[in-house]
Design a protein around this motif. Structure first.
Motif, PDB file in Angstrom:
ATOM      1  N   SER A  57      -0.875 -60.466 -17.638  1.00  0.00           N
ATOM      2  CA  SER A  57      -1.353 -59.133 -18.011  1.00  0.00           C
ATOM      3  C   SER A  57      -1.775 -58.375 -16.756  1.00  0.00           C
ATOM      4  O   SER A  57      -2.383 -58.943 -15.864  1.00  0.00           O
ATOM      5  N   PRO A  58      -1.463 -57.084 -16.713  1.00  0.00           N
ATOM      6  CA  PRO A  58      -1.925 -56.284 -15.566  1.00  0.00           C
ATOM      7  C   PRO A  58      -3.441 -56.207 -15.578  1.00  0.00           C
ATOM      8  O   PRO A  58      -4.065 -56.280 -16.654  1.00  0.00           O
ATOM      9  N   PRO A  59      -4.067 -56.107 -14.407  1.00  0.00           N
ATOM     10  CA  PRO A  59      -5.527 -55.990 -14.378  1.00  0.00           C
ATOM     11  C   PRO A  59      -6.001 -54.776 -15.149  1.00  0.00           C
ATOM     12  O   PRO A  59      -5.320 -53.750 -15.201  1.00  0.00           O
ATOM     13  N   SER A  60      -7.175 -54.894 -15.743  1.00  0.00           N
ATOM     14  CA  SER A  60      -7.747 -53.771 -16.482  1.00  0.00           C
ATOM     15  C   SER A  60      -8.083 -52.655 -15.518  1.00  0.00           C
ATOM     16  O   SER A  60      -8.543 -52.909 -14.404  1.00  0.00           O
ATOM     17  N   ALA A  61      -7.871 -51.440 -15.968  1.00  0.00           N
ATOM     18  CA  ALA A  61      -8.212 -50.284 -15.143  1.00  0.00           C
ATOM     19  C   ALA A  61      -9.735 -50.138 -15.084  1.00  0.00           C
ATOM     20  O   ALA A  61     -10.414 -50.298 -16.096  1.00  0.00           O
TER      21      ALA A  61
END
Length: 64
Positions: A57-61
């Motif tokens: 998963s992409p890192p949380s903004a």
């Protein structure tokens, strides 16, 4: 006897996490695999989809 395994024969070990991004097992799990019971293997395999999602998963903004 067939041993259950998630191995797809594409071993890519992430040096930081010590996780194979082919099968999503940690190196210690891979090393212990042959000595695990079928129930232990199935328990590890049940955790792999969540593990894959967490590591891909992409890192949380961050809020601005």
């Amino acid at each position: 006897m067939t041993v259950s395994t998630p191995c797809i024969k594409i071993c890519r070990i992430d040096a930081e996490s010590r996780l194979c991004t082919g099968c999503w097992r940690f190196l210690d799990e891979i090393a212990a695999w042959g000595g695990m019971t079928e129930a232990e293997r199935l328990a590890v395999m049940a955790s792999l989809p969540e593990r894959k999602a967490r590591f891909t998963s992409p890192p949380s903004a961050s809020p601005a």
